[in-house]
Design an enzyme around this catalytic site. Structure first.
Site, mmCIF file in Angstrom:
data_model
loop_
_atom_site.group_PDB
_atom_site.id
_atom_site.type_symbol
_atom_site.label_atom_id
_atom_site.label_comp_id
_atom_site.label_asym_id
_atom_site.label_seq_id
_atom_site.Cartn_x
_atom_site.Cartn_y
_atom_site.Cartn_z
ATOM 1 N N GLU A 72 -9.500 1.282 -6.534
ATOM 2 C CA GLU A 72 -10.353 2.472 -6.429
ATOM 3 C C GLU A 72 -10.709 3.067 -7.790
ATOM 4 O O GLU A 72 -10.357 4.227 -8.079
ATOM 5 C CB GLU A 72 -9.680 3.535 -5.549
ATOM 6 N N GLU A 105 -7.108 -1.244 2.314
ATOM 7 C CA GLU A 105 -6.461 0.002 2.760
ATOM 8 C C GLU A 105 -7.253 0.577 3.920
ATOM 9 O O GLU A 105 -8.488 0.617 3.883
ATOM 10 C CB GLU A 105 -6.446 1.081 1.657
#
Ligand code: IFM
Length: 485
Positions: free
Chosen positions: A176, A391
């Protein structure tokens, strides 16, 4: 009378492909603890969490879920769950405490023990090299807005690749980078807590560069068949209305939230519209010749982290410029009205619109269609790139009841809906190779500290006792059946 087998059955309609990778995910700072052991030095999150008012309740990752000392117990939990894969992150300050120079063997040994325990349990390790814990010394030298940090990262990637490449087949360079760049350097709700929009844009570029350099370093260090990937928290952005103005708001957020990484990494270019949109802030002269070619070194798959969708609208002339909440599905304390925007250059142009419907304890909307939208978009745009959901999960206010059980039906419903979305995408030809549930354990949820529980295993942080939640049993059954019932 013939007995009826009432056990749920997986039909062809709900079965996932053979070889589908069923995993859970964690990150070093969120679970390990042992912050000052075996040569580990502070990362930006150690510093940030100690600064007053930055993290709820003044929580830090000093102890977290004490995974550093309970690794074997946690691997046993993974084995019980039946996962095929486990995604963890390596703490840079444990391995290379100052961010440069030789490695600390004791730090590497911890990950070697973890990987060996996983392999012995029949679980494939998936290693993420950067999940936000930059050595503080590198931040002191300028952090991610500083070009040199990308080179430091490549060296660290080489060290870890050489140490674990014989045992770890799947590698993820960054987790991320959007959060690390824009929550860390623009809105300041994440470490290192800076609020400089240009620094955030520079950081984003240096993340792309660091990723590309690390791919090169890993290719040189790893066996030929290793898989190298990158994990992005892509934004499923929708317009409030199908108007040109709202669609332009979508374009802006898509450029800053998605294409700022996708275009350099997969096409070796920066989005032209992003350069135009941010022209009042920067001329992007920090991008040097060859950088985008480096960033676009071929990778073997793309990881997507998805939690909730984002709805945007144009700011109408004369209407108040609603402060941007900015999290839109990503972690961080953003409620304070004076929090700077993590979306440089969109002020006065884009507003974020609350999505109706059920919400998780993070106040994030539950909307599995967003995951389907993202996956099918990527199928169309990157048809040759296999995808993994690295995720997905939800925080709820779980507690152990008097019998000691933790019932979390809302999480089960969330997971079921999102797995169904993955299944639908696969059925329509999207190459999704795996799903990693966030998270194995309740953990340190960044600026929210320990107030938010994402685990399918409950952690009592006073005793470090682990209790398997209903959702873990449900996930184990899904894995056992190879699909949804
Ligand atoms: O806990 C985080 C994780 O570290 C990165 N992705 C989002 C999760 C939930 O906020």
């Amino acid at each position: 009378m013939t007995a009826v087998d009432a056990r749920p059955r997986t039909t062809a309609e709900s079965r996932f492909p053979r070889g589908f990778r069923w995993g859970t995910a964690t990150a070093a700072y969120q679970i390990e603890g042992a912050a000052a052991e075996d040569g580990r030095t502070p990362s930006i999150w150690d510093t940030f969490s100690r600064a007053p008012g930055r993290v709820r309740n003044g929580d830090t990752g000093d102890i977290a879920a004490d995974h550093y000392h309970r690794m074997n117990e946690d691997v046993a939990l993974l084995k019980e769950l039946g996962v095929t894969d486990y995604r963890f992150s390596v703490a840079w300050p444990r391995v290379q405490p100052t961010g440069r120079g030789p490695a600390v063997q004791r730090g590497l040994d911890f990950y070697r023990r973890l990987v060996d325990a996983l392999l012995a349990a029949g679980i494939r390790p998936v290693a993420t090299l950067y999940h936000w814990d930059l050595p503080q010394e590198l931040e002191d030298a300028g952090g991610w807005p500083q070009r040199d940090t990308a080179g430091r990262f490549a060296e660290y990637a080489r060290i870890v690749g050489e140490a674990l490449g014989d045992r770890v087949a799947t590698w993820i360079t960054l987790n991320e980078p959007w959060c690390a760049a824009f929550l860390g350097y623009a809105s300041g709700v994440h470490a290192p807590g800076r609020t400089d929009p240009v620094a955030a844009l520079r950081a984003a570029h240096h993340f792309n560069l660091a990723h590309g350099l690390a791919v090169g370093a890993l290719r040189a260090a790893l066996p030929r068949k290793s898989e190298i990937s990158l994990t992005l928290n892509l934004h499923a952005v929708r317009p409030l209305a199908d108007t040109a103005a709202d669609l332009d708001a979508v374009r802006r957020i898509d450029a800053l939230g998605n294409r700022i990484f996708l275009d350099p990494v997969f096409h070796g270019r920066l989005p032209e519209d992003l350069i135009d949109d941010t022209a009042p802030l920067t001329d992007w002269s920090f991008v040097r010749d060859g950088d985008l070619e480096t960033a676009s070194a071929p990778i073997d798959s793309l990881g997507i982290n998805y939690y909730s969708p984002t709805v945007v609208a144009a700011v109408s002339p004369g209407a108040p410029d609603v402060p941007l909440p900015g999290m839109t599905g990503m972690t961080g304390v953003s409620d304070a009205p004076d929090t700077p925007s993590p979306w440089p250059g969109t002020e006065g142009r884009v507003r974020f619109v609350p999505v109706p419907g059920p919400r998780t304890a993070m106040d994030w909307p539950v909307d599995a269609d967003g995951l389907y939208e993202l996956l099918t978009r990527l199928r169309d745009e990157l048809p040759r790139t296999p995808l993994m959901v690295t995720e997905n999960g939800a925080a709820y206010d779980d507690y152990a009841d008097p019998s000691g059980a933790v019932h979390d039906p809302e999480r089960v419903a969330y997971l079921r809906a999102h797995l169904a979305a993955v299944h639908r995408a696969i059925a329509e030809g999207t190459r999704v190779r795996g799903y990693f549930l966030w998270s194995l354990l309740d953990n340190f949820e960044w600026a929210y500290g320990y107030s938010k529980r994402f685990g399918i295993v409950h952690v009592d942080f006073a005793t470090q006792r682990r209790t398997v939640k209903d959702s873990a049993r449900w996930y184990a059954a899904v894995i056992g059946r190879g699909g949804l019932a």
